[in-house]
Design an enzyme around this catalytic site. Structure first.
Site, PDB file in Angstrom:
ATOM      1  CG  HIS A 165      -1.821  -1.153   1.331  1.00  0.00           C
ATOM      2  ND1 HIS A 165      -2.938  -1.299   0.547  1.00  0.00           N
ATOM      3  CD2 HIS A 165      -1.774  -2.266   2.114  1.00  0.00           C
ATOM      4  CE1 HIS A 165      -3.546  -2.435   0.842  1.00  0.00           C
ATOM      5  NE2 HIS A 165      -2.855  -3.043   1.787  1.00  0.00           N
ATOM      6  CB  ALA A 214      12.952 -16.904  15.355  1.00  0.00           C
TER       7      ALA A 214
END
Length: 275
Positions: A165, A214
């Protein structure tokens, strides 16, 4: 004028759960008995039962992989190497682009690939030899995403060269696509290990042999043979490259090696990138 709402009649389920009536108590006792019901499981009986189940499941999974998921994935590819395997799920591919897959690539689970049509006639996704992509990963390709050889990508990783966007709220509300300048190719070099739930944003360049911890968010350059973590990802350690790649050894002069060139943004599922 009385503004009080009339009392609602308790539901049957509420009455059974709370009433002291003998019938309600009997129903509650019967429910507990059903929920606690269990059968004995002597190993002489349950082990053959387990073996039969595993054999049946293995046969079904083999058919799904070898005759459905792998052929359909290879059909999506512009060029595919030898020994390419998938799991039992057909990768979900939206849009059209060039997909170049090297030898012995492994797609271990569900994979979503979105090719945008607004920024390039043929967006390009390249996956190098012996790379393993784990379950539930998503790749959004507006221009180009290049993944090197021997790369390990853990589960639920998102790699996107487009934010999805525009930054301007008015243009977002109007459903406009992101600015073309914000769509930046991504390069993941050879021998990189990307941990689970990592988000890699447009313009990122992850150096050879590095490790992304992670849940990190990468938005910039990661130097070769470094360990990064956090949002945005910063260097937390260095690695020793093999002798033949010693020239890529990280220089220990600044703790920050992932230099953001755009603000970290949440992953979106907007249709702007897939149109």
């Amino acid at each position: 004028m009385n503004d009080q709402q009339p009392a609602t009649k308790p539901s049957m389920r509420h009455w059974i759960a709370t009433s002291q009536h003998p019938f309600a108590a009997t129903l509650r006792k019967a429910r507990r008995g059903v929920r606690g019901f269990t059968l004995p499981a002597p190993r002489v009986l349950v082990l053959p039962y387990l073996w039969l189940f595993l054999a049946g499941r293995g046969a079904i999974f083999f058919v799904r992989r070898a005759f459905i998921a792998e052929p359909l994935f290879k059909a999506y590819c512009t060029r595919v190497g030898k020994g390419v395997t998938t799991g039992i799920y057909v990768p979900w591919v939206q849009g059209k682009g060039d997909m170049i897959v090297g030898d012995h690539v492994r797609i271990s689970g569900k994979l979503s690939i979105n090719f945008a049509a607004r920024f390039a006639k043929r967006p390009r996704l390249e996956i190098g030899h012996h790379t393993d992509i784990a379950h539930d990963c998503r790749l959004v390709v507006g221009k180009e995403v290049k993944i090197g050889a021997h790369v390990e990508i853990a589960g639920a990783v998102t790699i996107r060269d487009s934010g999805g966007h525009p930054a301007d709220p008015a243009r977002r509300a109007a459903g406009a696509p992101p600015d073309e300048a914000d769509v930046k190719p991504i390069v993941v070099h050879d021998n990189v290990w990307i941990g689970s739930h990592v988000l890699i944003l447009p313009g990122s360049d992850i150096g050879e042999g590095s490790i992304v911890s992670a849940h990190s968010v990468v938005s910039g350059v990661v130097a070769p043979y470094t360990v990064v973590a956090g949002n945005p990802a910063r260097r937390i350690g260095t690695l020793t490259p093999p002798p033949e790649r010693a020239h890529l050894a990280p220089v220990a002069k600044s703790p920050a090696v992932a230099k953001p060139d755009i603000a970290p943004a949440p992953s979106t599922d907007g249709a702007a990138t897939a149109g």
